[in-house]
Enzyme design. Structure first.
Site, PDB file in Angstrom:
ATOM      1  N   LEU A  94       0.825  -1.216   0.000  1.00 11.62           N
ATOM      2  CA  LEU A  94       0.000   0.000   0.000  1.00 11.62           C
ATOM      3  C   LEU A  94       0.857   1.262   0.000  1.00 11.62           C
ATOM      4  O   LEU A  94       1.938   1.306   0.576  1.00 11.62           O
ATOM      5  CB  LEU A  94      -0.925  -0.001   1.219  1.00 11.62           C
ATOM      6  CG  LEU A  94      -1.876  -1.199   1.325  1.00 11.62           C
ATOM      7  CD1 LEU A  94      -2.740  -1.085   2.584  1.00 11.62           C
ATOM      8  CD2 LEU A  94      -2.777  -1.314   0.089  1.00 11.62           C
ATOM      9  N   HIS A 104      -3.385   4.292  -2.512  1.00 14.33           N
ATOM     10  CA  HIS A 104      -4.394   3.480  -1.819  1.00 14.33           C
ATOM     11  C   HIS A 104      -4.997   4.281  -0.658  1.00 14.33           C
ATOM     12  O   HIS A 104      -6.210   4.244  -0.433  1.00 14.33           O
ATOM     13  CB  HIS A 104      -3.762   2.205  -1.238  1.00 14.33           C
ATOM     14  CG  HIS A 104      -3.182   1.276  -2.262  1.00 14.33           C
ATOM     15  ND1 HIS A 104      -1.825   1.130  -2.453  1.00 14.33           N
ATOM     16  CD2 HIS A 104      -3.761   0.428  -3.151  1.00 14.33           C
ATOM     17  CE1 HIS A 104      -1.592   0.237  -3.400  1.00 14.33           C
ATOM     18  NE2 HIS A 104      -2.751  -0.209  -3.851  1.00 14.33           N
TER      19      HIS A 104
HETATM   20  P1  AMP Z   1      -3.819  -2.457  -6.539  1.00 15.50           P
HETATM   21  O1  AMP Z   1      -3.388  -2.729  -5.124  1.00 15.50           O
HETATM   22  O2  AMP Z   1      -2.689  -2.073  -7.446  1.00 15.50           O
HETATM   23  O3  AMP Z   1      -4.709  -3.537  -7.079  1.00 15.50           O
HETATM   24  O4  AMP Z   1      -4.717  -1.155  -6.454  1.00 15.50           O
HETATM   25  C1  AMP Z   1      -5.846  -1.089  -5.633  1.00 15.50           C
HETATM   26  C2  AMP Z   1      -6.640   0.129  -6.004  1.00 15.50           C
HETATM   27  O5  AMP Z   1      -5.835   1.297  -5.806  1.00 15.50           O
HETATM   28  C3  AMP Z   1      -7.075   0.119  -7.479  1.00 15.50           C
HETATM   29  O6  AMP Z   1      -8.412   0.560  -7.564  1.00 15.50           O
HETATM   30  C4  AMP Z   1      -6.108   1.096  -8.103  1.00 15.50           C
HETATM   31  O7  AMP Z   1      -6.631   1.730  -9.261  1.00 15.50           O
HETATM   32  C5  AMP Z   1      -5.910   2.096  -6.979  1.00 15.50           C
HETATM   33  N1  AMP Z   1      -4.663   2.852  -7.167  1.00 15.50           N
HETATM   34  C6  AMP Z   1      -3.436   2.362  -7.427  1.00 15.50           C
HETATM   35  N2  AMP Z   1      -2.559   3.370  -7.595  1.00 15.50           N
HETATM   36  C7  AMP Z   1      -3.244   4.515  -7.435  1.00 15.50           C
HETATM   37  C8  AMP Z   1      -2.906   5.901  -7.504  1.00 15.50           C
HETATM   38  N3  AMP Z   1      -1.665   6.316  -7.774  1.00 15.50           N
HETATM   39  N4  AMP Z   1      -3.887   6.814  -7.284  1.00 15.50           N
HETATM   40  C9  AMP Z   1      -5.159   6.415  -7.017  1.00 15.50           C
HETATM   41  N5  AMP Z   1      -5.544   5.125  -6.943  1.00 15.50           N
HETATM   42  C10 AMP Z   1      -4.603   4.186  -7.161  1.00 15.50           C
END
Ligand code: AMP
Length: 273
Positions: A23, A27
């Site tokens: 995270l 996140h």
């Molecule tokens: P992940 O852990 O990569 O599956 O991401 C979980 C959630 O966090 C997903 O909905 C991603 O689109 C969101 N997320 C990842 N990076 C970012 C970021 N830089 N800004 C906003 N949301 C993000």
């Protein structure tokens, strides 16, 4: 914050943020958005094997469990769900298909990836029955496919989109960024610069060419695609498409980075910008 290993320990109706852990502040921004909406905020951490093309990639995916617990707790998560694989994927689970939009752009590069994404999200939704679920615009194609999934099978779950959080030099926060060395990290800003250049062009052709030209000036960056799409259907945009978005993906020494940015509203139809 309560940590649970099974959705059976959680009531229906939460605001839900699924993650794969490692995270970061991106996140955290989703958790904070959830906290502003609800007193019952569930985040899950599950590194979904179905959405990885090979075992090596799955094993290389960063895992930082202690930091994750701290970050989730301080950003407003009330319940952290750490499911076992057997809860998500019992012997008889059904794989879902993301359809044709799941096969283009990110889906063309990672065969089966979006089928894995919609499968895990539908299993998480089935088990948890949230009232709202928040996804980042950072993964715009994923967000599009989840909205489609919800429209078709989970009408009672409201899907909310969260804006992309960036470093001060514009690089979108991503769990993969920690795999970049110093010079790659510097080179990675080319993506943001390319998106800004696209945004400053009102013509699709010129916007696409500007992204390609900027990317070609960074020798470390290997561009996969730079395109302007119609946000409403993910087709390639035309100059008269009202809701356009620039999307880009490429590699820095084997690390795949993706990003996107909304284009300014088209002048063609409205005469105003
Ligand atoms: P992940 O852990 O990569 O599956 O991401 C979980 C959630 O966090 C997903 O909905 C991603 O689109 C969101 N997320 C990842 N990076 C970012 C970021 N830089 N800004 C906003 N949301 C993000």
């Amino acid at each position: 914050m309560k940590i649970v290993t099974s959705a059976a320990e959680l009531a229906d109706g939460c605001t839900f943020i699924p993650t794969m852990g490692a995270l970061h502040a991106g996140h955290a921004s989703l958790f904070q958005m959830a906290k502003a909406k609800s007193d019952f905020v569930v985040a899950s951490i599950f590194v979904n094997p179905l959405q990885f093309e090979n075992n090596n990639d799955l094993e290389l995916y960063p895992r930082t469990p202690d930091r994750d617990i701290e970050l989730a707790s301080s950003a407003g998560v009330t319940h952290l769900w750490l499911p076992q694989e057997s809860e998500i994927y019992p012997a008889n689970f059904l794989k879902k298909s993301a359809g044709s939009i799941g096969e283009i752009f990110e889906g063309a590069n990672r065969i089966g990836h979006f089928d894995g994404v919609v499968t895990v999200v539908s299993r998480l939704f089935d088990l948890l029955r949230p009232a709202h679920a928040i996804f980042g615009e950072k993964d715009f194609q994923q967000l599009f496919l989840i909205k489609t999934l919800a429209r078709e099978g989970y009408k009672d779950i409201e899907i909310l989109a969260a804006p992309t959080m960036r470093e001060s030099d514009g690089l979108a926060l991503s769990s993969r960024n920690i795999r970049l060395n110093e010079s790659e990290r510097k080179a990675a800003t080319v993506i943001y610069r390319a998106l800004l250049a696209a945004r400053n062009n009102s013509k699709i052709e010129a916007a696409r060419a500007a992204m390609q030209e900027i990317c070609s000036m960074e020798p470390l960056f290997k561009l996969d695609y730079a395109e302007i799409i119609d946000e409403d259907n993910f087709a390639t945009a035309t100059d008269s498409t009202p809701n356009q978005r620039a999307i880009i993906a490429g590699w820095l020494n084997g690390v795949r980075l993706i990003d996107n940015m909304q284009m300014k509203p088209s002048t063609v139809n409205t005469g105003a910008r």
